[in-house]
Design a protein around this motif. Structure first.
Motif, PDB file in Angstrom:
ATOM      1  N   GLY A   1       0.820  -1.196   0.000  1.00 51.90           N
ATOM      2  CA  GLY A   1       0.000   0.000   0.000  1.00 51.90           C
ATOM      3  C   GLY A   1       0.855   1.247   0.000  1.00 51.90           C
ATOM      4  N   PHE A   2       0.179   2.373  -0.061  1.00 42.20           N
ATOM      5  CA  PHE A   2       0.834   3.665  -0.097  1.00 42.20           C
ATOM      6  C   PHE A   2       0.483   4.458   1.152  1.00 42.20           C
ATOM      7  CE2 PHE A   2       0.304   2.310  -4.450  1.00 42.20           C
ATOM      8  CZ  PHE A   2       1.552   2.574  -4.998  1.00 42.20           C
ATOM      9  N   ILE A   3       1.451   5.220   1.635  1.00 36.18           N
ATOM     10  CA  ILE A   3       1.249   6.071   2.801  1.00 36.18           C
ATOM     11  C   ILE A   3       1.583   7.498   2.397  1.00 36.18           C
ATOM     12  CG2 ILE A   3       2.054   6.636   5.117  1.00 36.18           C
ATOM     13  CD1 ILE A   3       2.903   3.729   5.433  1.00 36.18           C
ATOM     14  N   GLU A   4       0.684   8.416   2.698  1.00 37.16           N
ATOM     15  CA  GLU A   4       0.986   9.842   2.572  1.00 37.16           C
ATOM     16  C   GLU A   4       1.249  10.345   3.978  1.00 37.16           C
ATOM     17  OE1 GLU A   4      -1.962  12.172   0.615  1.00 37.16           O
ATOM     18  OE2 GLU A   4      -1.142  11.714  -1.357  1.00 37.16           O
ATOM     19  N   MET A   5       2.436  10.890   4.175  1.00 37.35           N
ATOM     20  CA  MET A   5       2.846  11.285   5.518  1.00 37.35           C
ATOM     21  C   MET A   5       3.302  12.742   5.527  1.00 37.35           C
ATOM     22  SD  MET A   5       5.614   9.345   7.898  1.00 37.35           S
ATOM     23  CE  MET A   5       7.097  10.208   7.488  1.00 37.35           C
ATOM     24  N   LYS A   6       2.802  13.494   6.472  1.00 35.77           N
ATOM     25  CA  LYS A   6       3.200  14.894   6.661  1.00 35.77           C
ATOM     26  C   LYS A   6       4.524  14.919   7.415  1.00 35.77           C
ATOM     27  CE  LYS A   6       1.822  19.413   7.195  1.00 35.77           C
ATOM     28  NZ  LYS A   6       2.580  20.194   6.251  1.00 35.77           N
ATOM     29  N   LEU A   7       5.468  15.703   6.909  1.00 36.11           N
ATOM     30  CA  LEU A   7       6.773  15.818   7.546  1.00 36.11           C
ATOM     31  C   LEU A   7       6.965  17.197   8.151  1.00 36.11           C
ATOM     32  CD1 LEU A   7       9.092  14.140   4.872  1.00 36.11           C
ATOM     33  CD2 LEU A   7       8.301  13.159   7.013  1.00 36.11           C
TER      34      LEU A   7
ATOM     35  N   VAL B   1       5.142  13.399   1.996  1.00 33.76           N
ATOM     36  CA  VAL B   1       5.884  12.385   1.262  1.00 33.76           C
ATOM     37  C   VAL B   1       4.960  11.193   0.986  1.00 33.76           C
ATOM     38  CG1 VAL B   1       6.797  11.278   3.346  1.00 33.76           C
ATOM     39  CG2 VAL B   1       7.995  11.017   1.201  1.00 33.76           C
ATOM     40  N   LEU B   2       5.128  10.593  -0.190  1.00 40.46           N
ATOM     41  CA  LEU B   2       4.391   9.389  -0.564  1.00 40.46           C
ATOM     42  C   LEU B   2       5.357   8.220  -0.483  1.00 40.46           C
ATOM     43  CD1 LEU B   2       1.777   8.093  -1.683  1.00 40.46           C
ATOM     44  CD2 LEU B   2       2.719   8.501  -3.980  1.00 40.46           C
ATOM     45  N   ILE B   3       5.007   7.232   0.313  1.00 44.30           N
ATOM     46  CA  ILE B   3       5.861   6.068   0.546  1.00 44.30           C
ATOM     47  C   ILE B   3       5.094   4.816   0.139  1.00 44.30           C
ATOM     48  CG2 ILE B   3       7.114   4.748   2.300  1.00 44.30           C
ATOM     49  CD1 ILE B   3       7.142   7.352   3.969  1.00 44.30           C
ATOM     50  N   HIS B   4       5.776   3.906  -0.551  1.00 38.10           N
ATOM     51  CA  HIS B   4       5.184   2.603  -0.863  1.00 38.10           C
ATOM     52  C   HIS B   4       5.731   1.595   0.130  1.00 38.10           C
ATOM     53  CE1 HIS B   4       4.902  -1.368  -2.808  1.00 38.10           C
ATOM     54  NE2 HIS B   4       3.724  -0.907  -3.154  1.00 38.10           N
ATOM     55  N   VAL B   5       4.838   0.774   0.680  1.00 35.22           N
ATOM     56  CA  VAL B   5       5.227  -0.249   1.650  1.00 35.22           C
ATOM     57  C   VAL B   5       4.811  -1.605   1.101  1.00 35.22           C
ATOM     58  CG1 VAL B   5       4.953  -1.069   4.021  1.00 35.22           C
ATOM     59  CG2 VAL B   5       4.958   1.378   3.546  1.00 35.22           C
ATOM     60  N   PHE B   6       5.737  -2.552   1.099  1.00 33.95           N
ATOM     61  CA  PHE B   6       5.515  -3.886   0.541  1.00 33.95           C
ATOM     62  C   PHE B   6       4.468  -4.669   1.315  1.00 33.95           C
ATOM     63  CE2 PHE B   6       6.970  -8.412   0.625  1.00 33.95           C
ATOM     64  CZ  PHE B   6       6.591  -8.747  -0.661  1.00 33.95           C
ATOM     65  N   ASP B   7       4.549  -4.650   2.627  1.00 30.15           N
ATOM     66  CA  ASP B   7       3.595  -5.398   3.457  1.00 30.15           C
ATOM     67  C   ASP B   7       3.028  -4.449   4.513  1.00 30.15           C
ATOM     68  OD1 ASP B   7       2.131  -7.545   4.379  1.00 30.15           O
ATOM     69  OD2 ASP B   7       3.744  -8.342   5.612  1.00 30.15           O
ATOM     70  N   LEU B   8       2.020  -3.682   4.110  1.00 31.54           N
ATOM     71  CA  LEU B   8       1.430  -2.654   4.969  1.00 31.54           C
ATOM     72  C   LEU B   8       0.303  -3.260   5.791  1.00 31.54           C
ATOM     73  CD1 LEU B   8       1.310   0.344   5.746  1.00 31.54           C
ATOM     74  CD2 LEU B   8      -0.270   0.676   3.851  1.00 31.54           C
ATOM     75  N   LYS B   9       0.551  -3.352   7.096  1.00 32.74           N
ATOM     76  CA  LYS B   9      -0.478  -3.874   7.990  1.00 32.74           C
ATOM     77  C   LYS B   9      -1.112  -2.766   8.808  1.00 32.74           C
ATOM     78  CE  LYS B   9       1.466  -8.447   8.265  1.00 32.74           C
ATOM     79  NZ  LYS B   9       2.612  -9.132   8.739  1.00 32.74           N
TER      80      LYS B   9
ATOM     81  N   GLU C   1      -0.853   1.416   8.972  1.00 27.17           N
ATOM     82  CA  GLU C   1      -0.319   2.683   8.465  1.00 27.17           C
ATOM     83  C   GLU C   1       0.134   3.591   9.602  1.00 27.17           C
ATOM     84  OE1 GLU C   1      -1.832   6.544   5.947  1.00 27.17           O
ATOM     85  OE2 GLU C   1      -2.715   4.593   5.463  1.00 27.17           O
ATOM     86  N   ALA C   2      -0.643   3.666  10.665  1.00 28.62           N
ATOM     87  CA  ALA C   2      -0.295   4.540  11.794  1.00 28.62           C
ATOM     88  C   ALA C   2       1.020   4.111  12.435  1.00 28.62           C
ATOM     89  CB  ALA C   2      -1.417   4.528  12.821  1.00 28.62           C
ATOM     90  N   GLU C   3       1.261   2.812  12.496  1.00 29.87           N
ATOM     91  CA  GLU C   3       2.514   2.310  13.070  1.00 29.87           C
ATOM     92  C   GLU C   3       3.709   2.713  12.198  1.00 29.87           C
ATOM     93  OE1 GLU C   3       4.719  -1.914  14.085  1.00 29.87           O
ATOM     94  OE2 GLU C   3       2.556  -1.901  13.761  1.00 29.87           O
ATOM     95  N   TRP C   4       3.554   2.628  10.888  1.00 31.67           N
ATOM     96  CA  TRP C   4       4.613   3.044   9.967  1.00 31.67           C
ATOM     97  C   TRP C   4       4.934   4.533  10.144  1.00 31.67           C
ATOM     98  CZ3 TRP C   4       8.119   1.256   6.495  1.00 31.67           C
ATOM     99  CH2 TRP C   4       8.107  -0.109   6.232  1.00 31.67           C
ATOM    100  N   VAL C   5       3.901   5.351  10.167  1.00 26.76           N
ATOM    101  CA  VAL C   5       4.099   6.796  10.316  1.00 26.76           C
ATOM    102  C   VAL C   5       4.792   7.097  11.644  1.00 26.76           C
ATOM    103  CG1 VAL C   5       2.912   9.006  10.590  1.00 26.76           C
ATOM    104  CG2 VAL C   5       2.199   7.433   8.785  1.00 26.76           C
ATOM    105  N   ALA C   6       4.329   6.482  12.711  1.00 22.44           N
ATOM    106  CA  ALA C   6       4.928   6.715  14.034  1.00 22.44           C
ATOM    107  C   ALA C   6       6.385   6.257  14.059  1.00 22.44           C
ATOM    108  CB  ALA C   6       4.117   5.991  15.106  1.00 22.44           C
ATOM    109  N   THR C   7       6.671   5.131  13.442  1.00 21.88           N
ATOM    110  CA  THR C   7       8.035   4.613  13.417  1.00 21.88           C
ATOM    111  C   THR C   7       8.967   5.561  12.670  1.00 21.88           C
ATOM    112  OG1 THR C   7       7.253   2.333  13.533  1.00 21.88           O
ATOM    113  CG2 THR C   7       9.479   2.677  12.709  1.00 21.88           C
ATOM    114  N   ILE C   8       8.553   6.009  11.503  1.00 27.64           N
ATOM    115  CA  ILE C   8       9.387   6.909  10.701  1.00 27.64           C
ATOM    116  C   ILE C   8       9.603   8.227  11.434  1.00 27.64           C
ATOM    117  CG2 ILE C   8       9.474   8.255   8.565  1.00 27.64           C
ATOM    118  CD1 ILE C   8       8.014   5.862   7.234  1.00 27.64           C
ATOM    119  N   LYS C   9       8.546   8.765  12.013  1.00 27.17           N
ATOM    120  CA  LYS C   9       8.658  10.041  12.726  1.00 27.17           C
ATOM    121  C   LYS C   9       9.555   9.912  13.958  1.00 27.17           C
ATOM    122  CE  LYS C   9       4.916  12.938  11.414  1.00 27.17           C
ATOM    123  NZ  LYS C   9       5.865  13.963  11.044  1.00 27.17           N
ATOM    124  N   LYS C  10       9.368   8.837  14.710  1.00 30.53           N
ATOM    125  CA  LYS C  10      10.103   8.678  15.966  1.00 30.53           C
ATOM    126  C   LYS C  10      11.558   8.267  15.725  1.00 30.53           C
ATOM    127  CE  LYS C  10       9.621   5.150  18.735  1.00 30.53           C
ATOM    128  NZ  LYS C  10       9.016   4.116  19.535  1.00 30.53           N
TER     129      LYS C  10
END
Length: 161
Positions: A92-98, A131-139, A141-150
């Motif tokens: 899936g795709f994630i749009e994340m505010k930086l 930023v638009l990010i593609h994730v191979f195995d997206l379970k 989305e909130a966890e991905w955003v939190a991980t990248i930010k933190k």
């Protein structure tokens, strides 16, 4: 001094890399490596839009250690998905505010996300800072955003802004 060596850290790292690749610290290698490093520093001055300023340079070591562990961990996660009996990744795709706006910080974040198996930095909208990010195995989305930010963005903010 800035006129001859506009990027001294870059020149120093290039000289060090040259000596490591030559496997020698002889006078000739040091002289040639220094010449190449100075010329590369002058060439970089023509293409770099702004000077690189690191507010907390030691945080780079922490960032690359965390990223290295994440890359190894992600390799195993992707391998597990691919070797499962019936691989069914939910990409899936994630749009994340930086919050990060520094060009060098954004470039490092793009490299880290793309170097990590299972994710890729696709597009950045500078006006909206998204930023638009593609994730191979997206379970999650909130966890991905939190991980990248933190794990990444917070350190890059400390380093560059």
């Amino acid at each position: 001094m800035r006129r001859i060596l506009p990027h001294p850290i870059l020149a120093g790292l290039l000289l060090l890399l040259w000596l490591v690749l030559q496997q020698s610290a002889g006078f000739g290698h040091i002289l040639l490596g220094a010449l190449i490093a100075v010329l590369a520093s002058l060439a970089a001055n023509a293409v770099l839009p702004e000077p690189v300023t690191l507010r907390r340079p030691l945080k780079l070591v922490q960032l690359f250690a965390i990223a290295g562990l994440d890359i190894v961990r992600s390799n195993f996660a992707v391998l597990t998905v691919l070797l499962s009996r019936r691989p069914n990744p939910t990409s899936g795709f994630i749009e994340m505010k930086l919050e990060l706006t520094n060009r060098f910080g954004l470039a490092i974040l793009a490299c880290l996300l793309t170097a990590t198996p299972g994710s890729a930095w696709l597009e950045y909208d500078g006006e909206r800072s998204i930023v638009l990010i593609h994730v191979f195995d997206l379970k999650d989305e909130a966890e991905w955003v939190a991980t990248i930010k933190k794990r990444y963005e917070s350190l890059l903010l400390e380093i560059f802004e």
